[in-house]
Design a protein around this motif. Structure first.
Motif, mmCIF file in Angstrom:
data_model
loop_
_atom_site.group_PDB
_atom_site.id
_atom_site.type_symbol
_atom_site.label_atom_id
_atom_site.label_comp_id
_atom_site.label_asym_id
_atom_site.label_seq_id
_atom_site.Cartn_x
_atom_site.Cartn_y
_atom_site.Cartn_z
ATOM 1 N N ASN A 300 0.890 -1.326 0.112
ATOM 2 C CA ASN A 300 -0.164 0.085 -0.008
ATOM 3 C C ASN A 300 0.850 1.344 -0.053
ATOM 4 O O ASN A 300 2.199 1.145 -0.028
ATOM 5 C CB ASN A 300 -0.819 0.007 1.400
ATOM 6 C CG ASN A 300 -0.461 -0.469 2.393
ATOM 7 O OD1 ASN A 300 0.879 0.211 2.818
ATOM 8 N ND2 ASN A 300 -0.873 -0.812 3.639
ATOM 9 N N ARG A 301 0.221 2.413 0.177
ATOM 10 C CA ARG A 301 1.028 3.739 -0.052
ATOM 11 C C ARG A 301 2.052 3.828 1.151
ATOM 12 O O ARG A 301 3.204 4.173 0.862
ATOM 13 C CB ARG A 301 0.220 4.705 0.390
ATOM 14 C CG ARG A 301 0.867 6.259 -0.065
ATOM 15 C CD ARG A 301 -0.263 7.317 0.020
ATOM 16 N NE ARG A 301 -0.930 7.370 -0.888
ATOM 17 C CZ ARG A 301 -1.714 8.621 -1.508
ATOM 18 N NH1 ARG A 301 -1.992 9.399 -0.756
ATOM 19 N NH2 ARG A 301 -2.425 8.353 -2.643
ATOM 20 N N ILE A 307 9.457 1.205 1.391
ATOM 21 C CA ILE A 307 10.230 0.393 0.352
ATOM 22 C C ILE A 307 11.397 1.354 -0.556
ATOM 23 O O ILE A 307 12.407 1.307 -0.508
ATOM 24 C CB ILE A 307 9.700 -0.363 -0.624
ATOM 25 C CG1 ILE A 307 8.834 -1.477 0.086
ATOM 26 C CG2 ILE A 307 10.495 -0.979 -1.599
ATOM 27 C CD1 ILE A 307 7.855 -2.242 -0.640
ATOM 28 N N PHE A 308 10.862 2.561 -0.887
ATOM 29 C CA PHE A 308 11.354 3.673 -1.493
ATOM 30 C C PHE A 308 12.651 4.266 -0.722
ATOM 31 O O PHE A 308 13.644 4.313 -1.160
ATOM 32 C CB PHE A 308 10.520 4.699 -2.054
ATOM 33 C CG PHE A 308 10.024 4.760 -3.408
ATOM 34 C CD1 PHE A 308 10.992 4.928 -4.343
ATOM 35 C CD2 PHE A 308 8.579 4.590 -3.628
ATOM 36 C CE1 PHE A 308 10.470 4.827 -5.542
ATOM 37 C CE2 PHE A 308 8.366 4.410 -4.974
ATOM 38 C CZ PHE A 308 9.332 4.234 -6.020
ATOM 39 N N GLN A 309 12.305 4.318 0.853
ATOM 40 C CA GLN A 309 13.014 4.903 1.560
ATOM 41 C C GLN A 309 14.356 3.964 1.870
ATOM 42 O O GLN A 309 15.357 4.443 1.836
ATOM 43 C CB GLN A 309 12.547 5.521 2.928
ATOM 44 C CG GLN A 309 11.735 6.549 2.874
ATOM 45 C CD GLN A 309 10.870 6.759 3.995
ATOM 46 O OE1 GLN A 309 11.007 5.816 4.868
ATOM 47 N NE2 GLN A 309 10.058 8.017 4.114
ATOM 48 N N ASP A 320 16.587 18.128 -5.043
ATOM 49 C CA ASP A 320 15.365 18.111 -5.636
ATOM 50 C C ASP A 320 14.516 16.977 -5.760
ATOM 51 O O ASP A 320 13.337 17.004 -6.271
ATOM 52 C CB ASP A 320 15.506 18.624 -7.173
ATOM 53 C CG ASP A 320 16.371 17.914 -7.985
ATOM 54 O OD1 ASP A 320 17.098 17.043 -7.519
ATOM 55 O OD2 ASP A 320 16.031 17.716 -9.333
ATOM 56 N N VAL A 321 14.923 15.747 -5.447
ATOM 57 C CA VAL A 321 14.332 14.512 -5.385
ATOM 58 C C VAL A 321 13.230 14.355 -4.453
ATOM 59 O O VAL A 321 13.470 14.581 -3.087
ATOM 60 C CB VAL A 321 15.230 13.346 -5.060
ATOM 61 C CG1 VAL A 321 14.442 12.042 -5.101
ATOM 62 C CG2 VAL A 321 16.487 13.252 -6.100
ATOM 63 N N ASP A 322 12.025 14.185 -4.739
ATOM 64 C CA ASP A 322 10.949 14.214 -4.005
ATOM 65 C C ASP A 322 10.266 12.926 -4.396
ATOM 66 O O ASP A 322 9.382 12.545 -5.106
ATOM 67 C CB ASP A 322 9.754 15.223 -4.239
ATOM 68 C CG ASP A 322 8.691 15.053 -3.333
ATOM 69 O OD1 ASP A 322 8.845 14.485 -2.104
ATOM 70 O OD2 ASP A 322 7.768 15.508 -3.783
ATOM 71 N N LEU A 323 10.525 11.734 -3.353
ATOM 72 C CA LEU A 323 10.114 10.405 -3.546
ATOM 73 C C LEU A 323 8.703 10.300 -3.233
ATOM 74 O O LEU A 323 7.829 9.258 -3.691
ATOM 75 C CB LEU A 323 10.953 9.628 -2.264
ATOM 76 C CG LEU A 323 12.189 9.228 -2.701
ATOM 77 C CD1 LEU A 323 12.951 8.418 -1.508
ATOM 78 C CD2 LEU A 323 12.538 8.719 -4.227
ATOM 79 N N GLU A 324 8.074 11.111 -2.407
ATOM 80 C CA GLU A 324 6.556 11.372 -2.188
ATOM 81 C C GLU A 324 5.714 11.440 -3.380
ATOM 82 O O GLU A 324 4.766 10.902 -3.399
ATOM 83 C CB GLU A 324 6.275 12.342 -1.212
ATOM 84 C CG GLU A 324 4.893 12.282 -0.580
ATOM 85 C CD GLU A 324 4.984 10.932 0.264
ATOM 86 O OE1 GLU A 324 3.720 10.702 0.430
ATOM 87 O OE2 GLU A 324 5.726 10.420 1.034
ATOM 88 N N GLU A 325 6.352 11.876 -4.451
ATOM 89 C CA GLU A 325 5.527 12.249 -5.751
ATOM 90 C C GLU A 325 5.321 10.844 -6.392
ATOM 91 O O GLU A 325 4.260 10.589 -6.956
ATOM 92 C CB GLU A 325 6.426 13.170 -6.801
ATOM 93 C CG GLU A 325 5.824 13.144 -7.972
ATOM 94 C CD GLU A 325 6.571 14.036 -8.972
ATOM 95 O OE1 GLU A 325 6.450 13.855 -10.326
ATOM 96 O OE2 GLU A 325 7.574 14.786 -8.343
ATOM 97 N N VAL A 327 5.277 7.941 -4.617
ATOM 98 C CA VAL A 327 4.479 7.092 -3.704
ATOM 99 C C VAL A 327 2.868 7.720 -3.899
ATOM 100 O O VAL A 327 2.259 6.547 -3.721
ATOM 101 C CB VAL A 327 4.941 7.524 -2.334
ATOM 102 C CG1 VAL A 327 3.941 6.883 -1.114
ATOM 103 C CG2 VAL A 327 6.249 6.958 -2.035
ATOM 104 N N ARG A 328 2.634 8.772 -4.016
ATOM 105 C CA ARG A 328 1.326 8.987 -4.263
ATOM 106 C C ARG A 328 0.495 8.707 -5.660
ATOM 107 O O ARG A 328 -0.625 8.682 -5.886
ATOM 108 C CB ARG A 328 0.988 10.616 -4.305
ATOM 109 C CG ARG A 328 1.359 11.103 -2.935
ATOM 110 C CD ARG A 328 0.998 12.573 -2.840
ATOM 111 N NE ARG A 328 1.624 13.468 -3.933
ATOM 112 C CZ ARG A 328 2.714 14.240 -3.364
ATOM 113 N NH1 ARG A 328 3.152 14.243 -2.135
ATOM 114 N NH2 ARG A 328 3.268 14.944 -4.329
ATOM 115 N N LYS A 329 1.382 8.205 -6.726
ATOM 116 C CA LYS A 329 0.842 7.632 -7.980
ATOM 117 C C LYS A 329 -0.035 6.463 -7.712
ATOM 118 O O LYS A 329 0.423 5.768 -6.757
ATOM 119 C CB LYS A 329 1.872 7.425 -8.959
ATOM 120 C CG LYS A 329 2.866 8.719 -9.366
ATOM 121 C CD LYS A 329 3.807 8.296 -10.327
ATOM 122 C CE LYS A 329 4.639 9.381 -10.965
ATOM 123 N NZ LYS A 329 3.790 10.597 -11.551
#
Length: 375
Positions: A300-301, A307-309, A320-325, A327-329
């Protein structure tokens, strides 16, 4: 030396000839022995190769019933120099290619087919390196790791030790990764195999490999047996129309017998993994053989973020890296896909001769691994 000095020149000449002749004679005998050894070695290389078969039953002191590698049974002679008391049913033997006579005995050939990972060969994957899957990690530790480490706890409570665990879920959700962490955590022998390896060319080889697998596991207990892609041999049984289907069903029946037979596997834990649990035979999934079924769903989100972290913790990311972008997809991503996105982002930075991974690299990697697959 005094005696030699007293000899005349003629006698000294004869004596030297005698010593030299004896030396050449001894050297000639030594060379003859070496020639015989080399000739025997050449004869062994040129000899007819032996056939590996299975001992079925001894008829009398000179004859026995054997099963050859082609699947046929033969009544053959036993070489008189063999120790006949060592011949037991299902023992691997060497047969002469022409007469099929028993000429040799393999004491334990299962070690050649089943590989046990030594402690230094175990994969170095820790629980902390696996993003998410907290519930799954806890369940597999309770069913596999704790019974091997704290067996007394289960005995004090009065419950039987779990025998087997089934891991199921879509591809790339971390089933094999969790098993690698279990292998590293415990000091038990770890035996890894795949369901497709039991499907052999000749009849009877597959069930024999299953017997050898559990025989080696008991011999090296405490041990963990991991069978990946179990659906290759454990699909629902039906009225088989071909010999291949019947052989696969015999492999399954031997597996069921080994997991729940008369011989208890107290120090042997079994882990199985599949992507298609709906196709497995109910006899394998029943309690007593598989005591716990652990599902590995798509993350899930919250788990995607974890996992990304985890995967990018050692990567050199730009500001400038925003992993949350990502994650929200809304796309459903497995852990393997997230790992591929992170890997591809690093490759994109290398392509542009940079040591820092930028947001643009992640966007390209996301498109290559997610959007292109959907198209």
């Amino acid at each position: 030396m005094n005696l030699i000095k007293k000899l005349s020149n003629r006698e000294k000449k004869y004596f030297s000839s005698y010593i030299l002749g004896k030396f050449y004679c001894d050297e000639f005998k030594n060379l003859q022995k070496q020639i015989l050894l080399k000739q025997n070695e050449i004869y062994q290389f040129q000899a007819v190769p032996l056939v590996v078969g299975t001992f079925v039953e001894q008829i009398d002191s000179k004859r026995a019933l054997v099963n050859s590698s082609n699947g046929s049974n033969y009544l053959v002679h036993i070489l008189s120099t063999l120790e006949k008391e060592k011949l037991k049913p299902n023992l691997s033997i060497a047969l002469h290619r022409n007469s099929n006579s028993i000429v040799g005995i393999f004491q334990d050939d299962s070690d050649f087919k089943i590989n046990i990972l030594a402690p230094m060969e175990k994969p170095e994957v820790k629980y902390s390196e696996i993003g998410g899957l907290e519930l799954q990690k806890e369940e597999i530790r309770e069913a596999i790791e704790f019974p091997l480490i704290n067996k007394n706890f289960y005995e004090k409570i009065g419950i039987d030790l779990p025998k087997g665990v089934m891991l199921f879920g879509p591809p790339g959700t971390g089933k094999t990764l969790v098993v690698k962490a279990v292998a590293l955590k415990t000091k038990a022998s770890f035996i890894k195999t795949a369901g497709s390896e039991f499907v052999q060319k000749y009849l009877g080889e597959g069930p024999k490999m299953v017997r050898d697998l559990f025989k080696i596991a008991r011999k090296n207990s405490p041990s963990i047996v991991f069978i990946d892609e179990i659906d290759a041999i454990a699909t629902r049984r039906f009225d088989a129309q071909t010999g291949a289907d019947r052989e696969v069903q015999r492999i399954l029946m031997e597996l069921l017998n080994q997991m729940d037979g008369f011989e208890e596997n107290k120090n042997v834990r079994v882990i199985m993994a599949t992507n298609r649990i709906d196709t497995l035979d109910p006899a394998l999934l029943r309690p007593g053989r598989i005591d716990r079924k652990i599902g590995f769903p798509l993350p899930n989100r919250r788990e995607k973020r974890f996992i990304f972290q985890t995967l990018t913790s050692n990567m050199n990311l730009g500001t400038d890296v925003d992993l949350e972008e990502f994650v929200r997809k809304p796309h459903k991503l497995s852990g393997a896909v997230i790992s591929a996105i992170s890997q591809e982002a690093g490759l994109q930075a290398i392509r542009r001769n940079r040591f820092v991974i930028m947001q643009r690299d992640f966007e390209i990697a996301y498109g290559l691994n997610v959007i292109s697959d959907e198209i």
